[in-house]
Design an enzyme around this catalytic site. Structure first.
Site, PDB file in Angstrom:
ATOM      1  N   GLY A 130      14.903 -37.085  10.750  1.00 10.82           N
ATOM      2  CA  GLY A 130      14.954 -36.609  10.422  1.00 10.82           C
ATOM      3  C   GLY A 130      15.630 -36.637  12.170  1.00 10.82           C
ATOM      4  O   GLY A 130      16.385 -36.986  12.606  1.00 10.82           O
ATOM      5  N   SER A 131      14.149 -36.657  13.697  1.00  7.86           N
ATOM      6  CA  SER A 131      14.095 -37.035  14.647  1.00  7.86           C
ATOM      7  C   SER A 131      15.461 -39.047  15.357  1.00  7.86           C
ATOM      8  O   SER A 131      16.667 -39.299  15.423  1.00  7.86           O
ATOM      9  CB  SER A 131      13.216 -38.142  15.456  1.00  7.86           C
ATOM     10  N   ARG A 271       1.885   0.968  30.368  1.00  5.37           N
ATOM     11  CA  ARG A 271       1.088   1.091  29.976  1.00  5.37           C
ATOM     12  C   ARG A 271       0.109   1.114  30.583  1.00  5.37           C
ATOM     13  O   ARG A 271       0.139   0.205  31.609  1.00  5.37           O
ATOM     14  CB  ARG A 271       0.748  -0.349  29.412  1.00  5.37           C
ATOM     15  N   GLN A 339       0.883 -11.856  25.658  1.00  3.95           N
ATOM     16  CA  GLN A 339      -0.529 -11.731  26.468  1.00  3.95           C
ATOM     17  C   GLN A 339       0.078 -10.535  27.420  1.00  3.95           C
ATOM     18  O   GLN A 339      -1.250  -9.865  27.013  1.00  3.95           O
ATOM     19  CB  GLN A 339      -0.563 -12.823  27.249  1.00  3.95           C
ATOM     20  N   GLY A 343      -2.583  -6.510  22.305  1.00  8.37           N
ATOM     21  CA  GLY A 343      -2.695  -6.458  20.980  1.00  8.37           C
ATOM     22  C   GLY A 343      -1.747  -6.144  20.601  1.00  8.37           C
ATOM     23  O   GLY A 343      -1.016  -6.424  19.028  1.00  8.37           O
ATOM     24  N   GLU A 366      18.111 -29.803  16.722  1.00  8.47           N
ATOM     25  CA  GLU A 366      19.453 -30.386  18.154  1.00  8.47           C
ATOM     26  C   GLU A 366      18.790 -30.672  18.203  1.00  8.47           C
ATOM     27  O   GLU A 366      19.272 -30.749  19.669  1.00  8.47           O
ATOM     28  CB  GLU A 366      19.844 -28.996  17.985  1.00  8.47           C
TER      29      GLU A 366
HETATM   30  C1  LIG Z   1      15.032 -24.464  10.746  1.00  7.31           C
HETATM   31  C2  LIG Z   1      15.771 -24.956  11.158  1.00  7.31           C
HETATM   32  C3  LIG Z   1      17.476 -25.835  10.633  1.00  7.31           C
HETATM   33  C4  LIG Z   1      18.500 -26.807  11.265  1.00  7.31           C
HETATM   34  N1  LIG Z   1      19.260 -27.337  10.992  1.00  7.31           N
HETATM   35  C5  LIG Z   1      19.449 -28.008  10.980  1.00  7.31           C
HETATM   36  C6  LIG Z   1      21.262 -28.258  10.281  1.00  7.31           C
HETATM   37  O1  LIG Z   1      22.106 -26.855  10.605  1.00  7.31           O
HETATM   38  N2  LIG Z   1      21.399 -29.565  10.751  1.00  7.31           N
HETATM   39  C7  LIG Z   1      20.688 -30.694  10.382  1.00  7.31           C
HETATM   40  O2  LIG Z   1      20.957 -32.017  10.397  1.00  7.31           O
HETATM   41  N3  LIG Z   1      19.285 -30.306  11.020  1.00  7.31           N
HETATM   42  C8  LIG Z   1      18.855 -29.251  10.873  1.00  7.31           C
HETATM   43  N4  LIG Z   1      17.512 -28.921  11.156  1.00  7.31           N
HETATM   44  C9  LIG Z   1      17.051 -30.049  11.214  1.00  7.31           C
HETATM   45  C10 LIG Z   1      16.152 -30.478  12.743  1.00  7.31           C
HETATM   46  O3  LIG Z   1      17.117 -30.930  13.496  1.00  7.31           O
HETATM   47  C11 LIG Z   1      15.337 -31.595  12.351  1.00  7.31           C
HETATM   48  O4  LIG Z   1      13.631 -31.082  11.508  1.00  7.31           O
HETATM   49  C12 LIG Z   1      14.982 -32.000  13.446  1.00  7.31           C
HETATM   50  O5  LIG Z   1      15.503 -32.988  14.361  1.00  7.31           O
HETATM   51  C13 LIG Z   1      13.539 -32.380  13.591  1.00  7.31           C
HETATM   52  O6  LIG Z   1      12.913 -34.077  12.605  1.00  7.31           O
HETATM   53  P1  LIG Z   1      12.438 -33.913  11.215  1.00  7.31           P
HETATM   54  O7  LIG Z   1      11.937 -32.077  10.954  1.00  7.31           O
HETATM   55  O8  LIG Z   1      12.372 -34.712   9.807  1.00  7.31           O
HETATM   56  O9  LIG Z   1      11.569 -33.801  12.338  1.00  7.31           O
HETATM   57  P2  LIG Z   1      10.677 -35.551  12.965  1.00  7.31           P
HETATM   58  O10 LIG Z   1      11.193 -36.431  12.664  1.00  7.31           O
HETATM   59  O11 LIG Z   1       9.267 -36.011  11.765  1.00  7.31           O
HETATM   60  O12 LIG Z   1       9.429 -35.400  14.104  1.00  7.31           O
HETATM   61  C14 LIG Z   1       8.073 -34.550  13.993  1.00  7.31           C
HETATM   62  C15 LIG Z   1       7.661 -35.414  15.232  1.00  7.31           C
HETATM   63  O13 LIG Z   1       7.429 -36.622  15.640  1.00  7.31           O
HETATM   64  C16 LIG Z   1       8.409 -36.971  17.259  1.00  7.31           C
HETATM   65  N5  LIG Z   1       9.296 -37.577  16.918  1.00  7.31           N
HETATM   66  C17 LIG Z   1       9.819 -38.414  16.012  1.00  7.31           C
HETATM   67  N6  LIG Z   1       9.926 -39.623  16.475  1.00  7.31           N
HETATM   68  C18 LIG Z   1       9.437 -39.819  17.509  1.00  7.31           C
HETATM   69  C19 LIG Z   1       9.518 -40.945  18.756  1.00  7.31           C
HETATM   70  N7  LIG Z   1      10.585 -41.510  19.081  1.00  7.31           N
HETATM   71  N8  LIG Z   1       9.341 -40.331  20.024  1.00  7.31           N
HETATM   72  C20 LIG Z   1       8.175 -40.237  19.647  1.00  7.31           C
HETATM   73  N9  LIG Z   1       7.571 -38.435  19.210  1.00  7.31           N
HETATM   74  C21 LIG Z   1       8.773 -38.426  18.332  1.00  7.31           C
HETATM   75  C22 LIG Z   1       9.313 -35.033  16.758  1.00  7.31           C
HETATM   76  O14 LIG Z   1       9.671 -35.104  18.072  1.00  7.31           O
HETATM   77  C23 LIG Z   1       8.617 -34.431  15.994  1.00  7.31           C
HETATM   78  O15 LIG Z   1       7.154 -33.453  16.917  1.00  7.31           O
HETATM   79  C24 LIG Z   1      16.843 -28.033  10.827  1.00  7.31           C
HETATM   80  C25 LIG Z   1      15.464 -27.594  10.995  1.00  7.31           C
HETATM   81  C26 LIG Z   1      15.254 -25.729  11.165  1.00  7.31           C
HETATM   82  C27 LIG Z   1      13.350 -25.888  11.153  1.00  7.31           C
END
Ligand SMILES: Cc1cc2nc3c(=O)[nH]c(=O)nc-3n(C[C@H](O)[C@H](O)[C@H](O)COP(=O)(O)OP(=O)(O)OC[C@H]3O[C@@H](n4cnc5c(N)ncnc54)[C@H](O)[C@@H]3O)c2cc1C
Length: 385
Positions: A130-131, A271, A339, A343, A366
């Site tokens: 992900g990240s 309100r 807030q 309610g 993103e």
């Molecule tokens: C509704 C939705 C639409 C999406 N659309 C797309 C799309 O079209 N294409 C696509 O490719 N992706 C898409 N995504 C994926 C999205 O970009 C990822 O969910 C996002 O980048 C985070 O990755 P992850 O969910 O694996 O979280 P993780 O990477 O597992 O992160 C979990 C937590 O750990 C934190 N974290 C991770 N690494 C670090 C670090 N080095 N230091 C400190 N904190 C850290 C993160 O900030 C987060 O708070 C979508 C996601 C959602 C929910």
């Protein structure tokens, strides 16, 4: 080429009217049915909104970044579902082709993306990446003039509707970071692509994401964005695309914040409690004022960064600042809006309840807030060294 002032203000006025008269009245239905009515999607298409950021030579509106953020401020006032429908064609689904694509790739796809005839998706995220997207494991193995793609992409926006995917896959066997990743353009009807069930999300009903599974998907080497010479350069394309997308998303956050502030103000003026309108209470005024100042600050940051980007400056740090600040800001504004409504703010018949859930996503996709912090700090250290 920027639009002349009259054309731009005419476009923004028309968009503003469309948002108020067509989109906002339809929000509840979209949330209820989890779908944008086809007739409304057609109106969005006719207005050219799928091609706002696509160059005019391909039938788009060719807005500059400064113009695009102005449009996003307006569009952001309506439910994010509408913006999401056109979001990938204007952003992550088309910008790779615009920025790094070959003339043939631009010719083949951009005009259909501009009209919305073709929907595009950006497939970077995976179940285990992900990240840390550079660690992705989807592979693309060379086989003569072709590549064979295997892997699963997760949470892909608009995937259930997409006819074109920008797919990031590992082409350098044995590599574990972003240096071995290539960006491919893969058409949705290519054999071997299947889709998971639609994800059930916290908010943004009417926008659809799902897993996209690639099993022995064969693509020609000319499907690499920028052509076969750009093997292993895909991550650079991804970062350029996300850089631009961050400003667009930030502007959408400002639009949503301004809508929430407007709705909160009118509720507070109507309100009455303790014999007078809520808006007369100084503690309510404090919440309204904090929200107003923060939304204004975000708007100014975004306009300035968009102007700098249009003048050719590298705005990687500033775009990350905008994404971080604006997405966190709209979270605070939405919280105050609930807030102020008391309610009623917890009840689905008021739009603030829906927006509160919808805007939560902006801090996650993103690039999460934490990833923006890392980008900003890394650039600060690099610039100081
Ligand atoms: C509704 C939705 C639409 C999406 N659309 C797309 C799309 O079209 N294409 C696509 O490719 N992706 C898409 N995504 C994926 C999205 O970009 C990822 O969910 C996002 O980048 C985070 O990755 P992850 O969910 O694996 O979280 P993780 O990477 O597992 O992160 C979990 C937590 O750990 C934190 N974290 C991770 N690494 C670090 C670090 N080095 N230091 C400190 N904190 C850290 C993160 O900030 C987060 O708070 C979508 C996601 C959602 C929910």
């Amino acid at each position: 080429m920027p639009l002349d002032d009259d054309t731009l203000s005419q476009f923004l006025d028309t968009l503003d009217r469309f948002v108020r008269e067509r989109l906002i009245p339809c929000e509840a239905e979209v949330a209820e049915t989890d779908a944008i009515p086809p007739a409304l999607a057609e109106e969005i298409r006719t207005m050219g909104l799928f091609g706002m950021s696509i160059p005019q030579e391909y039938g788009g509106l060719g807005l500059t970044m400064a113009e695009e953020v102005k449009a996003a401020f307006v569009l952001g006032q309506a439910s994010p579902a509408f913006r999401s429908l056109i979001g990938t064609n204007n952003g992550i689904g088309s910008q790779g082709i615009i920025i790094d694509g070959t003339p043939e790739q631009r010719e083949r796809y951009l005009s259909r993306l501009a009209t919305g005839e073709l929907i595009s998706s950006f497939a970077l995220t995976e179940p285990d990446a992900g990240s840390d997207a550079g660690s992705l494991s989807t592979s693309a193995k060379r086989d003569g003039d072709h590549y064979v793609i295997n892997g699963t992409k997760r949470f892909i926006t608009n995937a259930p509707h997409a006819g074109l995917f920008t797919v990031f896959a590992r082409t350098k066997p044995g590599s574990t970071n972003s240096s071995g990743v290539t960006a491919f353009l893969v058409e949705g009807n290519t054999a071997g692509i299947t889709f998971g069930a639609r994800d059930r999300k916290m908010g943004q009903r009417g926008t659809h994401t799902c897993d996209v599974i690639f099993q022995d998907v064969r693509v020609h080497k000319t499907s690499i964005i920028g052509g076969p010479d750009r093997e292993n350069q895909g991550f650079r394309t991804a970062m350029k695309v996300l850089d631009r997308g961050r400003l667009h998303i930030s502007a959408v956050c400002v639009g949503a914040a301004e809508r929430l502030i407007r709705d909160s103000l009118s509720y507070a003026m109507e309100r009455r409690q303790f014999g007078e309108a809520l808006a007369e209470k100084q503690l309510i005024q404090a919440m309204l004022a904090d929200s107003k100042a923060e939304a204004f600050a975000a708007r100014c940051m975004i306009e300035e960064t968009a102007r700098r980007r249009d003048s050719g400056q590298d705005v990687s740090t500033e775009a990350a600042c905008c994404k971080m600040y604006a997405s966190e800001m709209v979270g605070r504004v939405a919280d105050r809006a609930v807030q102020i409504h008391g309610g009623a703010g917890y009840m689905s018949e008021y739009s603030v309840e829906r927006f509160y859930r919808d805007v939560r996503l902006f801090r996650i996709y993103e690039g999460t807030t934490q990833i923006q912090q890392l980008i900003i700090a890394r650039n600060m250290i690099r610039d100081a060294a």
